[in-house]
Design an enzyme around this catalytic site. Structure first.
Site, PDB file in Angstrom:
ATOM      1  N   GLY A 224      23.120 -15.266 -31.776  1.00  0.00           N
ATOM      2  CA  GLY A 224      23.791 -16.418 -31.261  1.00  0.00           C
ATOM      3  C   GLY A 224      25.175 -16.426 -31.865  1.00  0.00           C
TER       4      GLY A 224
ATOM      5  N   ASP B 299      28.560 -20.108 -43.255  1.00  0.00           N
ATOM      6  CA  ASP B 299      27.687 -20.983 -43.447  1.00  0.00           C
ATOM      7  C   ASP B 299      27.720 -22.297 -42.740  1.00  0.00           C
ATOM      8  OD1 ASP B 299      25.086 -21.242 -44.834  1.00  0.00           O
ATOM      9  OD2 ASP B 299      25.757 -22.800 -46.102  1.00  0.00           O
TER      10      ASP B 299
ATOM     11  N   GLY C 114      20.092 -23.030 -31.963  1.00  0.00           N
ATOM     12  CA  GLY C 114      20.129 -23.962 -33.075  1.00  0.00           C
ATOM     13  C   GLY C 114      19.972 -25.383 -32.544  1.00  0.00           C
TER      14      GLY C 114
ATOM     15  N   HIS D 201      32.823 -26.093 -33.776  1.00  0.00           N
ATOM     16  CA  HIS D 201      33.384 -25.662 -35.243  1.00  0.00           C
ATOM     17  C   HIS D 201      33.536 -24.465 -35.716  1.00  0.00           C
ATOM     18  CE1 HIS D 201      29.290 -25.305 -34.875  1.00  0.00           C
ATOM     19  NE2 HIS D 201      28.746 -24.723 -35.842  1.00  0.00           N
TER      20      HIS D 201
END
Length: 203
Positions: A11, A66, A156, A183
């Site tokens: 993804g 991250d 997610g 984001h």
């Protein structure tokens, strides 16, 4: 310019590819996953660890991500534990019945059940590393957690995150809609602004 993505998450790689390849970047997917102990206490520390580990293995300028979801009612969780939230002691462990993503979502919704405070944010740090130098950028999008999963796009926590100004979850938005406000999309655009001024430095 060739850029290795320090991840085997399909993804994430697809999101990078959608934005970067039309602009002339060659997105390189790792042939195998490198086990990196994410011992950092921040998104930045973990992104740095991953970028350096993948660069050392492949020798290609590397972009590491991250990221995670932070729900205000249980902040700073899931946070840096987002991908393995189901397995940590906070709030009790959750059984993996189908996928880890599903277990993470089930645990999050269990902990938020009955709470009026459902605001949350997705946060990401991208660390770009070229061997002897690097830089990082950050991205964030605020929103709220839905009462139940909706939509099958994304990955997610996307099916339970409703971004501000929308009534759909990330799991219901088209990839193009998500890229404009996510984001990761915001962070990648910051990365592009910086890398344009670094022509010849990382190649």
């Amino acid at each position: 310019m060739r850029i290795l993505i320090a991840s085997t998450n399909k993804g994430k790689i697809e999101e990078f590819r959608r934005i970067l390849e039309p602009l002339g970047f060659e997105v390189v997917e790792p042939k195998e996953k490198i086990e990196v102990e994410e011992r950092g206490e921040t998104f930045l520390e973990n992104a740095c660890l991953k970028a350096k580990a993948y660069f050392e293995r492949y020798g290609i300028p590397t972009l590491a991500d991250d990221s995670g979801l932070i729900a205000d009612a249980i902040s700073p969780y899931p946070g840096i534990y987002s991908s393995r939230f189901y397995s940590i002691d906070f709030g009790g462990k959750e059984e993996v019945k189908t996928t880890k993503d599903e277990a993470n979502i089930r645990k999050l919704l269990r902990l938020l059940k009955g709470k009026k405070e459902r605001s949350a944010k997705f946060v990401v740090v991208l660390f770009f590393y070229g061997g002897d130098r690097g830089f990082f950028v950050e991205g964030e999008v605020r929103g709220r957690i839905s009462e139940e999963p909706r939509g099958e796009k994304g990955f997610g926590y996307d099916p339970v995150f409703i971004p501000e100004g929308y009534d759909k979850t990330f799991g219901e938005l088209t990839p193009e809609e998500k890229d404009r406000i996510s984001h990761r999309g915001r962070a990648i655009r910051k990365f592009l602004e910086i890398i344009k001024g670094c022509e010849g430095v990382f190649t």
